[in-house]
Scaffold this motif. Structure first.
Motif, PDB file in Angstrom:
ATOM      1  N   LYS A 183     -28.784   3.975  21.166  1.00  0.00           N
ATOM      2  CA  LYS A 183     -30.043   3.756  21.511  1.00  0.00           C
ATOM      3  C   LYS A 183     -31.346   4.002  20.157  1.00  0.00           C
ATOM      4  O   LYS A 183     -32.138   3.952  20.812  1.00  0.00           O
ATOM      5  CB  LYS A 183     -29.781   5.246  22.541  1.00  0.00           C
ATOM      6  CG  LYS A 183     -29.234   5.576  23.689  1.00  0.00           C
ATOM      7  CD  LYS A 183     -30.091   4.602  24.500  1.00  0.00           C
ATOM      8  CE  LYS A 183     -29.987   4.853  25.874  1.00  0.00           C
ATOM      9  NZ  LYS A 183     -30.969   3.581  26.946  1.00  0.00           N
ATOM     10  N   ILE A 184     -30.003   4.487  19.638  1.00  0.00           N
ATOM     11  CA  ILE A 184     -31.223   4.268  18.181  1.00  0.00           C
ATOM     12  C   ILE A 184     -31.095   3.047  17.998  1.00  0.00           C
ATOM     13  O   ILE A 184     -33.200   2.775  17.605  1.00  0.00           O
ATOM     14  CB  ILE A 184     -30.631   5.029  17.378  1.00  0.00           C
ATOM     15  CG1 ILE A 184     -30.275   6.279  16.879  1.00  0.00           C
ATOM     16  CG2 ILE A 184     -30.686   4.473  15.485  1.00  0.00           C
ATOM     17  CD1 ILE A 184     -28.911   6.919  16.486  1.00  0.00           C
ATOM     18  N   LYS A 185     -30.921   1.941  18.458  1.00  0.00           N
ATOM     19  CA  LYS A 185     -31.643   0.673  18.049  1.00  0.00           C
ATOM     20  C   LYS A 185     -32.475   0.384  19.062  1.00  0.00           C
ATOM     21  O   LYS A 185     -33.097  -0.697  18.585  1.00  0.00           O
ATOM     22  CB  LYS A 185     -30.167  -0.264  18.333  1.00  0.00           C
ATOM     23  CG  LYS A 185     -29.045  -0.268  16.485  1.00  0.00           C
ATOM     24  CD  LYS A 185     -28.136  -0.894  17.045  1.00  0.00           C
ATOM     25  CE  LYS A 185     -27.161  -1.110  15.954  1.00  0.00           C
ATOM     26  NZ  LYS A 185     -25.929  -2.400  16.172  1.00  0.00           N
TER      27      LYS A 185
ATOM     28  N   TYR B  71     -32.753  11.148   7.939  1.00  0.00           N
ATOM     29  CA  TYR B  71     -31.986   9.655   6.659  1.00  0.00           C
ATOM     30  C   TYR B  71     -31.060   8.495   6.878  1.00  0.00           C
ATOM     31  O   TYR B  71     -30.954   7.913   6.678  1.00  0.00           O
ATOM     32  CB  TYR B  71     -31.758  10.398   5.256  1.00  0.00           C
ATOM     33  CG  TYR B  71     -32.935  11.470   5.207  1.00  0.00           C
ATOM     34  CD1 TYR B  71     -33.603  11.248   4.474  1.00  0.00           C
ATOM     35  CD2 TYR B  71     -32.695  12.648   4.025  1.00  0.00           C
ATOM     36  CE1 TYR B  71     -34.825  12.547   4.728  1.00  0.00           C
ATOM     37  CE2 TYR B  71     -33.212  13.553   3.634  1.00  0.00           C
ATOM     38  CZ  TYR B  71     -34.218  13.634   3.744  1.00  0.00           C
ATOM     39  OH  TYR B  71     -35.070  14.827   4.204  1.00  0.00           O
ATOM     40  N   LEU B  72     -29.852   8.905   7.117  1.00  0.00           N
ATOM     41  CA  LEU B  72     -29.230   8.084   8.246  1.00  0.00           C
ATOM     42  C   LEU B  72     -30.180   7.018   8.468  1.00  0.00           C
ATOM     43  O   LEU B  72     -29.779   5.592   8.555  1.00  0.00           O
ATOM     44  CB  LEU B  72     -28.068   8.428   8.886  1.00  0.00           C
ATOM     45  CG  LEU B  72     -27.189   9.352   8.001  1.00  0.00           C
ATOM     46  CD1 LEU B  72     -26.384   9.813   9.066  1.00  0.00           C
ATOM     47  CD2 LEU B  72     -26.293   7.903   7.250  1.00  0.00           C
TER      48      LEU B  72
ATOM     49  N   ASN C 258     -30.685   3.599   7.186  1.00  0.00           N
ATOM     50  CA  ASN C 258     -29.932   2.036   8.081  1.00  0.00           C
ATOM     51  C   ASN C 258     -30.668   0.387   8.660  1.00  0.00           C
ATOM     52  O   ASN C 258     -30.551  -0.153   9.472  1.00  0.00           O
ATOM     53  CB  ASN C 258     -28.409   2.116   8.520  1.00  0.00           C
ATOM     54  CG  ASN C 258     -27.613   2.778   7.198  1.00  0.00           C
ATOM     55  OD1 ASN C 258     -26.687   1.717   7.066  1.00  0.00           O
ATOM     56  ND2 ASN C 258     -27.930   4.068   7.464  1.00  0.00           N
ATOM     57  N   PHE C 259     -32.185   1.750   9.014  1.00  0.00           N
ATOM     58  CA  PHE C 259     -33.137   0.905  10.194  1.00  0.00           C
ATOM     59  C   PHE C 259     -34.370   1.574   9.850  1.00  0.00           C
ATOM     60  O   PHE C 259     -34.980   2.086  10.683  1.00  0.00           O
ATOM     61  CB  PHE C 259     -32.852   1.239  11.672  1.00  0.00           C
ATOM     62  CG  PHE C 259     -31.037   0.835  12.367  1.00  0.00           C
ATOM     63  CD1 PHE C 259     -30.866   0.259  12.330  1.00  0.00           C
ATOM     64  CD2 PHE C 259     -31.423   2.235  12.039  1.00  0.00           C
ATOM     65  CE1 PHE C 259     -29.830   0.113  13.065  1.00  0.00           C
ATOM     66  CE2 PHE C 259     -29.655   2.334  12.702  1.00  0.00           C
ATOM     67  CZ  PHE C 259     -28.697   1.147  13.606  1.00  0.00           C
TER      68      PHE C 259
ATOM     69  N   ASN D 170     -19.793   2.602  10.323  1.00  0.00           N
ATOM     70  CA  ASN D 170     -20.541   1.681   9.636  1.00  0.00           C
ATOM     71  C   ASN D 170     -21.950   1.911   9.131  1.00  0.00           C
ATOM     72  O   ASN D 170     -22.572   1.127   8.443  1.00  0.00           O
ATOM     73  CB  ASN D 170     -19.722   0.387   9.337  1.00  0.00           C
ATOM     74  CG  ASN D 170     -17.976   0.308   9.436  1.00  0.00           C
ATOM     75  OD1 ASN D 170     -17.310   1.119   9.123  1.00  0.00           O
ATOM     76  ND2 ASN D 170     -17.933  -0.144  10.905  1.00  0.00           N
ATOM     77  N   LEU D 171     -22.165   3.523   8.842  1.00  0.00           N
ATOM     78  CA  LEU D 171     -23.460   2.759   8.717  1.00  0.00           C
ATOM     79  C   LEU D 171     -23.455   3.331   6.917  1.00  0.00           C
ATOM     80  O   LEU D 171     -22.626   4.291   6.763  1.00  0.00           O
ATOM     81  CB  LEU D 171     -24.380   4.422   9.159  1.00  0.00           C
ATOM     82  CG  LEU D 171     -24.149   3.772  10.533  1.00  0.00           C
ATOM     83  CD1 LEU D 171     -25.131   5.057  11.375  1.00  0.00           C
ATOM     84  CD2 LEU D 171     -25.137   2.945  11.145  1.00  0.00           C
TER      85      LEU D 171
END
Length: 185
Positions: free
Chosen positions: A8-10, A36-37, A41-42, A136-137
């Motif tokens: 969903k984040i993607k 921040y994560l 990462n995105f 694996n972030l």
């Protein structure tokens, strides 16, 4: 469930993270640690952390974002560390296109499209850390500082009931990023 949350984040370009009223360390740590994560990462995503005033002792973690209500209709809303709807800071969360709840409280009320409640965890920051590890972030020092702050405050510096090996595993992951533990304490 962590994979489903990541998908969903993607999927969404804009993500708005809400928290509970009168925030504590775990609340602010969860909110900004997750922000921040996602940003780390995105980097193409717009990520906002909204809510009432951050207590002075937690101001080193981050600052609230100011946003207009019109962006909610196409946004993913993630509510962290909040057991019931009437404790969510900023009622605009309900305007989101899709809502995810990540919480650790025993009295947790069901709301949202994805509900991730792990009430055996002593801190919500432990759940966010486990989410990052499972997917694996990359965990930056900035994210780890926020998450470790929440982990130590909600566990009473690892003294409260519910602290487990998994809690210390999460702490170890965060410490290994090189955070300044003395400064956090």
């Amino acid at each position: 469930m962590f994979k489903e949350i990541l998908e969903k984040i993607k999927e969404f370009d804009t993500i708005i993270i809400h928290r509970h009223l009168r925030p504590d360390g775990d609340c602010i740590g969860s909110q900004f640690g997750l922000k921040y994560l996602i940003e780390d990462n995105f980097p193409e995503k717009k990520v906002y952390a909204v809510g009432d005033q951050i207590p002075d002792y937690l101001s080193f973690i981050g600052k609230n974002d100011e946003i207009n209500a019109d962006i909610y209709s196409e946004s993913l809303v993630i509510v962290v560390d909040t057991s019931v709807k009437n404790r969510i800071c900023d009622e605009r969360y309900a305007l989101g296109k899709y809502i995810i709840k990540i919480d650790h409280h025993d009295d947790s009320e069901e709301f949202g499209d994805i509900i991730c409640v792990k009430n055996e965890e002593p801190a919500n920051c432990q759940i966010i850390t486990e989410f990052a590890v499972a997917n694996n972030l990359n965990i930056s020092k900035k994210a780890a500082t926020a998450l470790y702050t929440g982990l130590v405050t909600d566990t009473g510096r690892f003294q409260f009931r519910g602290v487990s090996q998994a809690t210390f595993n999460a702490a170890g992951v965060l410490i290994n990023t090189g955070i300044d533990v003395d400064n956090i304490y």
